[in-house]
Scaffold this active site. Structure first.
Site, PDB file in Angstrom:
ATOM      1  N   HIS A  96       0.834  -1.198   0.000  1.00 25.95           N
ATOM      2  CA  HIS A  96       0.000   0.000   0.000  1.00 25.95           C
ATOM      3  C   HIS A  96       0.874   1.255   0.000  1.00 25.95           C
ATOM      4  O   HIS A  96       0.941   1.994   0.984  1.00 25.95           O
ATOM      5  CB  HIS A  96      -0.942  -0.013   1.202  1.00 25.95           C
ATOM      6  CG  HIS A  96      -2.122  -0.913   1.006  1.00 25.95           C
ATOM      7  ND1 HIS A  96      -2.843  -1.452   2.050  1.00 25.95           N
ATOM      8  CD2 HIS A  96      -2.700  -1.387  -0.122  1.00 25.95           C
ATOM      9  CE1 HIS A  96      -3.812  -2.211   1.565  1.00 25.95           C
ATOM     10  NE2 HIS A  96      -3.739  -2.185   0.255  1.00 25.95           N
ATOM     11  N   GLU A 115      -5.648  -8.675   2.526  1.00 26.03           N
ATOM     12  CA  GLU A 115      -5.081  -9.731   3.364  1.00 26.03           C
ATOM     13  C   GLU A 115      -6.173 -10.569   4.019  1.00 26.03           C
ATOM     14  O   GLU A 115      -6.093 -11.799   4.048  1.00 26.03           O
ATOM     15  CB  GLU A 115      -4.169  -9.131   4.438  1.00 26.03           C
ATOM     16  CG  GLU A 115      -3.532 -10.195   5.319  1.00 26.03           C
ATOM     17  CD  GLU A 115      -2.787  -9.616   6.510  1.00 26.03           C
ATOM     18  OE1 GLU A 115      -2.808 -10.250   7.573  1.00 26.03           O
ATOM     19  OE2 GLU A 115      -2.182  -8.531   6.367  1.00 26.03           O
ATOM     20  N   SER A 117      -3.499  -0.102   6.196  1.00 27.75           N
ATOM     21  CA  SER A 117      -4.080  -0.340   7.512  1.00 27.75           C
ATOM     22  C   SER A 117      -3.079  -0.059   8.624  1.00 27.75           C
ATOM     23  O   SER A 117      -3.402   0.591   9.619  1.00 27.75           O
ATOM     24  CB  SER A 117      -4.574  -1.791   7.606  1.00 27.75           C
ATOM     25  OG  SER A 117      -5.097  -2.073   8.877  1.00 27.75           O
ATOM     26  N   ASN A 118      -1.843  -0.523   8.468  1.00 28.99           N
ATOM     27  CA  ASN A 118      -0.872  -0.330   9.553  1.00 28.99           C
ATOM     28  C   ASN A 118      -0.541   1.146   9.739  1.00 28.99           C
ATOM     29  O   ASN A 118      -0.315   1.597  10.859  1.00 28.99           O
ATOM     30  CB  ASN A 118       0.388  -1.175   9.318  1.00 28.99           C
ATOM     31  CG  ASN A 118       1.317  -0.609   8.271  1.00 28.99           C
ATOM     32  OD1 ASN A 118       2.187   0.199   8.569  1.00 28.99           O
ATOM     33  ND2 ASN A 118       1.142  -1.023   7.024  1.00 28.99           N
ATOM     34  N   SER A 146       4.951   0.092   4.477  1.00 25.38           N
ATOM     35  CA  SER A 146       5.070   0.084   3.018  1.00 25.38           C
ATOM     36  C   SER A 146       5.685   1.370   2.467  1.00 25.38           C
ATOM     37  O   SER A 146       5.659   1.596   1.261  1.00 25.38           O
ATOM     38  CB  SER A 146       3.686  -0.125   2.388  1.00 25.38           C
ATOM     39  OG  SER A 146       3.153  -1.381   2.733  1.00 25.38           O
TER      40      SER A 146
END
Length: 402
Positions: A96, A187, A318-319, A379
């Site tokens: 991402h 994921e 997301s992270n 990322s």
């Protein structure tokens, strides 16, 4: 479908690759030139602190590219080197990060098109090379590509594969997989395809709703409406919540995943008694080390006296979003941007507030000595972080001169 048997068969195929093609040294030099940063190396060496004029930078002690991302990007680059003339596809974004995905497009890697929300594999031909991204791919996609006679290059992060093994263990003993994640995230889509019966919960609030249903029952129709897009076909909350196992999307908040696991454990003890817990509950540690390290570093950083935080990463990462959550929970003004292009012209920034669409903030950089916390998602290349810092320094020098 016996997903374990399918994976064994796929992995033994001569058309399946996940360990590179012998171009590692060449590709590593290329990646260093494109994504690494001498400025970031200097800041690391300086104790993650940097001062330029009246701007003090505090860099999180763990940030940016994780090992799984580095591995995936390197393998994608190796694929292009090894197959210089073949048609190469990728089933989704490799990671991402917009700059990395754009670089793959420049290398003539084609992204599987999405038509009306569904991937269209009709253009993929036998003999084409297809890259599976770091998030993985569903078992159905792998099966389709294998049957079509494609060369498959699998860059799936080993931590993601570890979660797949966990849900397969749940399936083997007829446990329902409770997956902490986002039902529409690549994921989690992949992970759920390896599960048997599953239910996806987004957060602790949804987990409490499910646990309350386990203990007290409730409106089945309302339950199914709430989780219509987040459960396996034919899911029945009255039948399928008797034996549960915990799994997670690797990029979710570590603390929340742990809370959800403990909540379901307590619920099953309350429902069936401590002596029968193992008949109704199982949990394996599937929290990604890299995700945990970045969140722990962020938790340390927000204890410092910061005026504001800049969180750098893809808007669909997301992270990265969870790193922003940590800053906001600690009362620090936070700006989530995906590139240096979001800063300027002038003292303005286009950023993405938590769970909102991007917006523009004017005069975001105070006209006084400031301390800025900086972190980036798993990322995000160091080069992008450097570009953001240089934009901030340039903006402050312009403001000072004027």
């Amino acid at each position: 479908m016996d997903t374990r048997a399918f994976k064994r068969s796929l992995h033994s195929s001569e058309n399946y690759h996940r360990k590179g093609f012998g171009h590692g040294e060449e590709v590593n030099q290329q990646l260093q030139g494109e994504y690494q940063s001498s400025l970031i190396q200097q800041i690391r060496a300086n104790g993650y602190r940097w001062q330029q004029g009246d701007v003090t930078i505090r860099l999180a002690e763990a940030f940016g590219f994780c090992w799984g991302v580095e591995r995936a990007v390197a393998l994608a680059y190796e694929t292009r080197t090894h197959f210089p003339t073949e048609r190469i596809w990728i089933t989704n974004e490799i990671i991402h990060n917009p700059s990395v995905n754009e670089r793959l497009r420049q290398m003539a890697v084609e992204f599987i098109p999405v038509v009306n929300g569904v991937k269209d594999f009709s253009g993929v031909r036998p003999g084409d090379v297809v890259i599976l991204p770091a998030f993985g791919a569903s078992v159905q996609e792998m099966q389709l590509l294998n049957e079509r006679g494609c060369t498959i290059v699998d860059t799936t992060c080993p931590w993601v594969s570890k979660v797949w093994h966990s849900v397969e263990k749940h399936k083997k003993v007829s446990f329902t997989s409770i997956i902490h994640g986002k039902y529409n995230h690549e994921e989690t889509i992949a992970t759920s395809s390896f599960a048997g019966t599953y239910l996806i919960v987004l957060n602790l609030e949804e987990a409490r709703y499910v646990c309350d249903y386990i203990l007290h029952g409730g409106d089945r129709a309302a339950f199914m409406a709430k989780f219509a897009k987040a459960c396996s076909p034919g899911f029945d909350p009255d039948r399928d919540l008797v034996r549960v196992g915990i799994a997670n999307q690797t990029t979710m908040l570590k603390g929340e995943t742990e809370q959800i696991g403990k909540l379901f454990e307590r619920t099953m003890i309350q429902k069936y008694g401590p002596d029968r817990l193992n008949e109704h509950f199982m949990s394996f540690n599937t929290i990604c080390d890299a995700t945990q390290e970045r969140q722990d570093a962020m938790l340390s950083l927000v204890k410092e006296p910061l005026d504001l935080m800049v969180v750098i990463g893809g808007y669909n990462s997301s992270n990265t979003t969870h790193l922003q959550e940590i800053a906001i929970e600690h009362g620090i003004p936070s700006y989530h941007i995906d590139s240096a292009d979001r800063i300027g012209p002038g003292n303005r920034i286009e950023h993405k507030p938590l769970h909102q669409n991007p917006t523009v903030a004017e005069n975001w950089l105070p006209d006084r000595p400031i301390t800025i916390g900086i972190t980036s998602g798993a990322s995000t290349p160091d080069k992008v972080v450097e570009e953001v810092l240089n934009k901030i320094f340039a903006l402050r020098s312009v403001a000072t001169v004027s």
